[in-house]
Design a protein around this motif. Structure first.
Motif, short mmCIF file in Angstrom:
data_model
loop_
_atom_site.label_atom_id
_atom_site.label_comp_id
_atom_site.label_asym_id
_atom_site.label_seq_id
_atom_site.Cartn_x
_atom_site.Cartn_y
_atom_site.Cartn_z
N THR A 1 -69.04 30.37 14.92
CA THR A 1 -68.24 31.02 13.88
C THR A 1 -66.75 30.72 14.02
O THR A 1 -66.10 30.40 13.04
N ILE A 2 -66.22 30.86 15.21
CA ILE A 2 -64.78 30.70 15.45
C ILE A 2 -64.54 29.44 16.27
O ILE A 2 -65.09 29.29 17.36
N HIS A 3 -63.72 28.56 15.74
CA HIS A 3 -63.41 27.29 16.40
C HIS A 3 -62.30 27.44 17.43
O HIS A 3 -62.39 26.92 18.53
N ALA A 4 -61.22 28.19 17.07
CA ALA A 4 -60.08 28.32 17.98
C ALA A 4 -59.26 29.56 17.64
O ALA A 4 -59.32 30.09 16.53
N ALA A 5 -58.49 30.00 18.64
CA ALA A 5 -57.55 31.11 18.46
C ALA A 5 -56.24 30.73 19.12
O ALA A 5 -56.24 30.13 20.20
N GLU A 6 -55.16 31.08 18.45
CA GLU A 6 -53.83 30.81 19.00
C GLU A 6 -53.01 32.08 18.85
O GLU A 6 -52.97 32.66 17.77
N TYR A 7 -52.39 32.52 19.94
CA TYR A 7 -51.64 33.77 19.92
C TYR A 7 -50.18 33.53 20.27
O TYR A 7 -49.86 32.90 21.28
N ASP A 8 -49.30 34.04 19.42
CA ASP A 8 -47.85 33.97 19.64
C ASP A 8 -47.39 35.37 20.00
O ASP A 8 -47.26 36.24 19.13
N GLY A 9 -47.17 35.60 21.29
CA GLY A 9 -46.79 36.92 21.77
C GLY A 9 -45.44 37.39 21.28
O GLY A 9 -45.23 38.58 21.05
N ALA A 10 -44.50 36.47 21.07
CA ALA A 10 -43.17 36.84 20.59
C ALA A 10 -43.21 37.40 19.18
O ALA A 10 -42.45 38.30 18.84
N HIS A 11 -44.13 36.89 18.36
CA HIS A 11 -44.23 37.34 16.97
C HIS A 11 -45.46 38.21 16.72
O HIS A 11 -45.67 38.68 15.59
N LYS A 12 -46.29 38.38 17.76
CA LYS A 12 -47.52 39.17 17.66
C LYS A 12 -48.43 38.68 16.54
O LYS A 12 -48.98 39.45 15.76
N THR A 13 -48.55 37.35 16.43
CA THR A 13 -49.43 36.76 15.42
C THR A 13 -50.60 36.07 16.10
O THR A 13 -50.46 35.43 17.14
N LEU A 14 -51.76 36.24 15.50
CA LEU A 14 -52.98 35.62 15.99
C LEU A 14 -53.50 34.71 14.90
O LEU A 14 -53.78 35.15 13.78
N HIS A 15 -53.61 33.43 15.19
CA HIS A 15 -54.11 32.43 14.25
C HIS A 15 -55.55 32.12 14.63
O HIS A 15 -55.81 31.73 15.77
N ILE A 16 -56.45 32.31 13.69
CA ILE A 16 -57.86 32.05 13.94
C ILE A 16 -58.30 30.90 13.04
O ILE A 16 -58.07 30.92 11.84
N THR A 17 -58.94 29.90 13.64
CA THR A 17 -59.53 28.80 12.89
C THR A 17 -61.04 28.94 12.98
O THR A 17 -61.60 29.00 14.07
N PHE A 18 -61.66 29.05 11.82
CA PHE A 18 -63.10 29.25 11.76
C PHE A 18 -63.84 27.92 11.70
O PHE A 18 -63.26 26.89 11.36
N ALA A 19 -65.11 27.95 12.01
CA ALA A 19 -65.92 26.74 12.04
C ALA A 19 -65.99 26.05 10.67
O ALA A 19 -66.13 24.84 10.61
N ASP A 20 -65.85 26.82 9.61
CA ASP A 20 -65.90 26.23 8.26
C ASP A 20 -64.57 25.59 7.86
O ASP A 20 -64.44 25.06 6.76
N GLY A 21 -63.57 25.66 8.75
CA GLY A 21 -62.28 25.04 8.48
C GLY A 21 -61.22 25.99 7.94
O GLY A 21 -60.06 25.64 7.85
N SER A 22 -61.61 27.20 7.57
CA SER A 22 -60.62 28.16 7.07
C SER A 22 -59.77 28.68 8.23
O SER A 22 -60.24 28.76 9.37
N CYS A 23 -58.53 29.01 7.93
CA CYS A 23 -57.58 29.48 8.94
C CYS A 23 -56.89 30.74 8.44
O CYS A 23 -56.44 30.78 7.30
N PHE A 24 -56.82 31.74 9.30
CA PHE A 24 -56.16 32.99 8.95
C PHE A 24 -55.16 33.36 10.03
O PHE A 24 -55.39 33.11 11.21
N THR A 25 -54.07 33.97 9.61
CA THR A 25 -53.07 34.50 10.53
C THR A 25 -53.13 36.02 10.43
O THR A 25 -53.05 36.57 9.33
N TYR A 26 -53.27 36.67 11.56
CA TYR A 26 -53.29 38.13 11.64
C TYR A 26 -51.98 38.59 12.24
O TYR A 26 -51.50 38.01 13.21
#
Length: 93
Positions: A12-37
């Motif tokens: 389901t989830i291909h990768a996660a990237e976390y920026d602690g300074a901005h408290k943002t979590l970038h999730i890349t899903f297996a289908d290619g969609s990308c979301f920033t939380y």
């Protein structure tokens, strides 16, 4: 500092990237969609990367808990037809 983790075993989830300074979590899903939380505490990223099931952790602890925005990723000409046709959206759950 930005932390990144690739999930090779998750379907389901291909990768996660976390920026602690901005408290943002970038999730890349297996289908290619990308979301920033937004406003995601570091403990959530740490829990995600340590979880036995990345998808289950994401569903229970992150999805629908934090405001998110879909990121539009430029696809290569060889990408599947209709891949990435979702419209940008911003949600608050």
């Amino acid at each position: 500092m930005v932390k990144r983790k690739d999930f090779r075993k998750s379907s389901t989830i291909h990768a996660a990237e976390y920026d602690g300074a901005h408290k943002t979590l970038h999730i890349t899903f297996a289908d290619g969609s990308c979301f920033t939380y937004f406003e995601v505490p570091g403990r959530e990223y740490e829990g995600l990367v340590k979880a036995a099931s990345v998808a289950e952790y994401f569903k229970k602890r992150i999805r629908d808990k934090y405001m998110c925005e879909e990121r539009i990723v430029r696809r290569s000409p060889r990408a599947k037809k209709n891949a990435g046709t979702r419209k940008s959206r911003r949600t608050l759950h």
